[in-house]
Design an enzyme around this catalytic site. Sequence first.
Site, short mmCIF file in Angstrom:
data_model
loop_
_atom_site.label_atom_id
_atom_site.label_comp_id
_atom_site.label_asym_id
_atom_site.label_seq_id
_atom_site.Cartn_x
_atom_site.Cartn_y
_atom_site.Cartn_z
N CYS A 72 0.93 -1.36 -0.12
CA CYS A 72 0.00 0.00 -0.06
C CYS A 72 0.88 1.19 0.09
O CYS A 72 1.68 1.51 0.94
CB CYS A 72 -0.81 -0.26 1.34
SG CYS A 72 -1.88 1.39 1.55
N CYS A 188 -0.95 3.98 -6.67
CA CYS A 188 -1.71 3.33 -5.67
C CYS A 188 -1.94 1.95 -6.09
O CYS A 188 -2.41 1.55 -7.42
CB CYS A 188 -2.96 3.90 -5.45
SG CYS A 188 -4.60 3.22 -4.65
N1 DGL Z 1 -4.04 0.85 -2.22
C1 DGL Z 1 -3.43 1.82 -1.18
C2 DGL Z 1 -2.54 2.71 -1.77
O1 DGL Z 1 -1.54 1.99 -2.43
C3 DGL Z 1 -4.59 2.36 -0.20
C4 DGL Z 1 -5.82 2.89 -1.25
C5 DGL Z 1 -6.75 3.37 -0.01
O2 DGL Z 1 -7.10 2.51 0.86
O3 DGL Z 1 -6.83 4.62 0.00
O4 DGL Z 1 -2.38 3.52 -1.48
#
Ligand code: DGL
Length: 267
Positions: A72, A188
Amino acid sequence: MKTVGVFDSGVGGLSVLRALLVELPDTRFVYLADNAFAPYGERSAAEVSQRSHRITGYLREVHAIDALVVACNTATALAVDSLRKTHPDLPIIGVEPALKPAVSLSRSGRIGVLATRGTLDSARFALLRERQASQAKGPLHFISQPCDGLAAAIERDDEDAIRALCERYILSLCKAAGSELDTVVLGCTHYPFAMSTLALLCGPTVTLVDTAVPVARRTREVLGAMTASPDAPALPPVLLATRDPQGLAHAVHRWLGLGVTAQLAQP
Ligand code: DGL
């Protein structure tokens, strides 16, 4: 056999898990989707850090992980430094927007970055940008585009909302970047699951850059594992979710082609 914990706010980290399973087929992965607290991108830094610490502690205590992949960008931006301080004996691999690969791919030096507000507003992202700018050989311009709501729409698998939000954000990015935009970073881990929509909107002259494969390779290096033989079958991952485990199992089936059940976990 090594056990590696992987976590994200929800299904986004599956784009990283997909590459990890190819790179490290003989590793046991424990994937935790913190979907009771998703999206992370619009939460405060303190909340994201607190969740990241709870999950890491839980994965160590209950699943005895040998390494952790923070799949993440938002949690990496807001918590990876303090996680490394708290767990100095645990190898921790984070995920960051792929600015460096984008710089080497771009001819114009005009690079878009799609990410959550949490990532784009972080001190870590500012440093990453500065580092690239200071090493640049030619003109370099990063255009950041926060994508509020997009990770949540991907989480809900809401195709209409995904299309509408991608249209809005790519339009806004193109307006700010001008016609020389030739590279867009998916900052993301949810966004690769909107790849076909994003690619269609950006057009054939724009390259989209994702980080899953380099992160999986880095994890292999950190674990000191041998390169996998190309046809080695991967071990099925352990799947955990902080709410709606069936939703996670469904996403794993859809995106990874694996039929694995998921359990509820409450770190
Ligand atoms: N998938 C995550 C990222 O790479 C988080 C997305 C989220 O929960 O806002 O930032």
